[in-house]
Design a protein around this motif. Structure first.
Motif, short mmCIF file in Angstrom:
data_model
loop_
_atom_site.label_atom_id
_atom_site.label_comp_id
_atom_site.label_asym_id
_atom_site.label_seq_id
_atom_site.Cartn_x
_atom_site.Cartn_y
_atom_site.Cartn_z
N ALA A 1 0.84 -1.19 0.00
CA ALA A 1 0.00 0.00 0.00
C ALA A 1 0.88 1.23 0.00
CB ALA A 1 -0.90 0.00 1.22
N ARG A 2 0.34 2.36 -0.48
CA ARG A 2 1.12 3.58 -0.61
C ARG A 2 0.77 4.61 0.46
NH1 ARG A 2 3.55 4.22 -5.58
NH2 ARG A 2 4.53 5.98 -4.57
N VAL A 3 -0.43 4.57 1.02
CA VAL A 3 -0.85 5.58 2.00
C VAL A 3 -1.48 4.90 3.20
CG1 VAL A 3 -2.23 7.65 2.42
CG2 VAL A 3 -1.28 7.23 0.13
N GLY A 4 -1.03 5.27 4.39
CA GLY A 4 -1.61 4.74 5.62
C GLY A 4 -1.75 5.85 6.63
N SER A 5 -2.53 5.58 7.67
CA SER A 5 -2.76 6.59 8.70
C SER A 5 -2.52 6.00 10.08
CB SER A 5 -4.19 7.13 8.61
OG SER A 5 -5.13 6.09 8.78
N ALA A 6 -2.25 6.89 11.03
CA ALA A 6 -1.97 6.44 12.40
C ALA A 6 -2.41 7.53 13.38
CB ALA A 6 -0.49 6.15 12.57
N GLU A 7 -2.76 7.07 14.61
CA GLU A 7 -3.04 8.01 15.69
C GLU A 7 -2.44 7.45 16.97
OE1 GLU A 7 -6.67 10.58 17.72
OE2 GLU A 7 -7.06 9.21 16.06
N TRP A 8 -1.69 8.30 17.65
CA TRP A 8 -1.06 7.91 18.91
C TRP A 8 -1.73 8.69 20.04
CZ3 TRP A 8 1.85 8.58 14.43
CH2 TRP A 8 2.59 7.46 14.01
N ASN A 9 -2.35 7.96 20.95
CA ASN A 9 -3.06 8.55 22.09
C ASN A 9 -2.07 8.77 23.22
OD1 ASN A 9 -4.68 8.89 24.54
ND2 ASN A 9 -6.42 8.27 23.24
#
Length: 488
Positions: A105-113
């Motif tokens: 895949a070329r685009v991913g997302s992340a969130e760090w709490n």
């Protein structure tokens, strides 16, 4: 997970599906056109200009592929929404396969709490890092250990600025996956604030731009290679020009050699460059006074272009002058020049004609090596002298070179030239045919030569006739007029 500056910020409405479908179609058509140009530039892989053009097309294709994938994701909406292909939609090429064989895949997302120290990664981001869902996401503390050492301070600074000062994230770094693959990621993000305005988490989108950066590096390398080659070519051209100017006789216009008790020999010469002036060849002309009032006249052409050709020409012309001053006759002189080229460290072929004019009796003794014969003009008519035996210099070891003798008359005009004046046919052996095109055109100038009052005027006539010709090679012309009592 959508980008937000506060926890209760509502998500923006998705764009109209028809608009995105239109953009996808336009991108696909443009991608196909660029790809067609890329295939054309692959025709000459050894030419640095084509390599640079091909690298530029590679970069454009990668950008368009990336744009197509992003538009596709924009059109499909959130991963939970079912994707319904538009009518007539042709998908963009799939991203390259990873070393494990799964689609990368070329685009991913992340969130760090920051409150719970939890991390939430999209499936695409796990694929970029080569991690399965079972492996789980990386925490902010673990993430720097995956980066190349030189890039770790950059990531630390971006994350610190985001969490402490609320600055958005925008930067690139390289990671080393567990399988050893190195990927370049572009990371954009921003802090997510809680109801009290405090940083609760950090949200980011990471794009795998490895192929884009590879294409850019290839483009820069081919561009630098092309510029370097141009610089080398310009330097070699300058050296070749300087060497040619240093070796060829410095005189321009007419030159008169005193012939003892006989009339002066009126001389003029000119060098005509090829249609591509960058191709400085090994053509030469020369006039050298000898003992006893005699004169050596010669023209020749060494194969090749650039410094190699001009340096070889300088060696050959120096040897010719030295042997002529030592009294070697034209036939023997050609024989020794042939030996010189045959034993040279850089083999080459050359053609030449060498004439020794003796004012006592106005005798012209001459020899040739695979070269057009001198042209003799007398009483408004011209003819090519009958050529004695002689093959190209450097073609055959031990070749024999004959001599011919011609008696000149006062007012005669002798024209020596190399074979690049005009397009010409050659035999299978590479020797000029008996009447090359340049010689035929020169013979047609006989009436104009007869009206000229000096060798210099005759050279001007030749330049007017051949100066605008689209020659594939450079050329030289040397004109000698035997003085008489009626004409100065």
């Amino acid at each position: 997970m959508s980008p937000q500056v506060s926890a209760d910020h509502s998500a923006a409405q998705p764009p109209e599906r028809d608009t995105v479908d239109s953009l996808i179609s336009q991108t696909h058509r443009l991608r196909g056109g660029v790809d067609a140009v890329r295939r054309e530039t692959a025709a000459e892989p050894e030419d640095p200009r084509f390599r640079w053009q091909h690298a530029l097309c590679d970069l454009a294709v990668n950008h368009l592929d990336d744009l197509g994938r992003q538009l596709g994701q924009l059109r499909e909406g959130l991963p939970s929404e079912p994707a319904v292909p538009a009518r007539g939609y042709i998908p963009m090429p799939a991203p390259p396969e990873s070393p494990r064989g799964s689609r990368l895949a070329r685009v991913g997302s992340a969130e760090w709490n920051l409150l719970t120290d939890e991390a939430d990664w999209s499936e695409e981001l796990c694929r970029i890092f080569g991690r399965s869902q079972q492996d789980g996401p990386l925490s902010l503390d673990e993430l720097p250990s995956w980066l190349i050492e030189q890039d770790q301070p950059l990531l630390t600074a971006m994350v610190t600025d985001c969490l402490v000062d609320g600055k958005p994230i925008d930067g690139e770094f390289r990671i080393v996956r567990a399988d050893g693959a190195v990927r370049t990621l572009h990371m954009t993000g921003e802090p997510v604030l809680d109801a009290d305005g405090c940083t609760a988490s950090m949200w980011a989108v990471l794009r795998d731009v490895s192929e884009l950066r590879r294409s850019q590096r290839a483009l820069y390398e081919t561009r630098d290679s092309l510029q370097q080659q141009r610089h080398i070519a310009q330097t070699e051209h300058r050296i070749a020009v300087e060497l040619q100017e240093a070796v060829l006789p410095p005189w321009r216009g007419s030159l008169r050699f005193a012939q003892g008790a006989g009339p002066a020999l009126d001389l003029a010469a000119h060098y005509l460059p090829s249609a591509t002036s960058a191709l400085i060849g090994g053509d030469w002309y020369d006039a050298l006074p000898l003992s006893g009032g005699r004169t050596l006249l010669s023209v020749g052409d060494l194969t090749g272009h650039g410094v190699v050709a001009t340096s070889g020409m300088a060696m050959l012309l120096g040897a010719l002058r030295g042997m002529a001053l030592a009294g070697v006759e034209p036939g023997s002189l050609m024989d020794r020049l042939n030996q010189l080229l045959d034993s040279s460290a850089q083999p080459a072929l050359g053609s030449a004609v060498c004439c020794r004019y003796d004012p006592a009796g106005r005798r012209l003794l001459w020899s040739q090596a695979g070269h057009p014969a001198p042209l003799l003009f007398r009483a408004s008519t011209g003819r090519a002298l009958h050529r004695p035996e002689g093959v190209l210099l450097g073609a055959t070891a031990g070749a024999a070179y004959g001599q011919a003798e011609e008696r000149l008359e006062p007012g005669d005009l002798l024209v020596l030239h190399t074979d690049g004046l005009a397009r010409r046919a050659t035999t299978l052996t590479g020797l000029p045919e008996d009447e090359p095109g340049g010689a035929r055109q020169l013979l047609e100038l006989a009436p104009r030569f007869a009206a000229a009052r000096s060798a210099h005027e005759c050279v001007r006539i030749v330049v007017e006739e051949f100066g605008g010709t689209e020659r594939e090679d450079d050329a030289c012309v040397l004109i000698a007029r035997v003085g008489d009592q009626d004409r100065p």
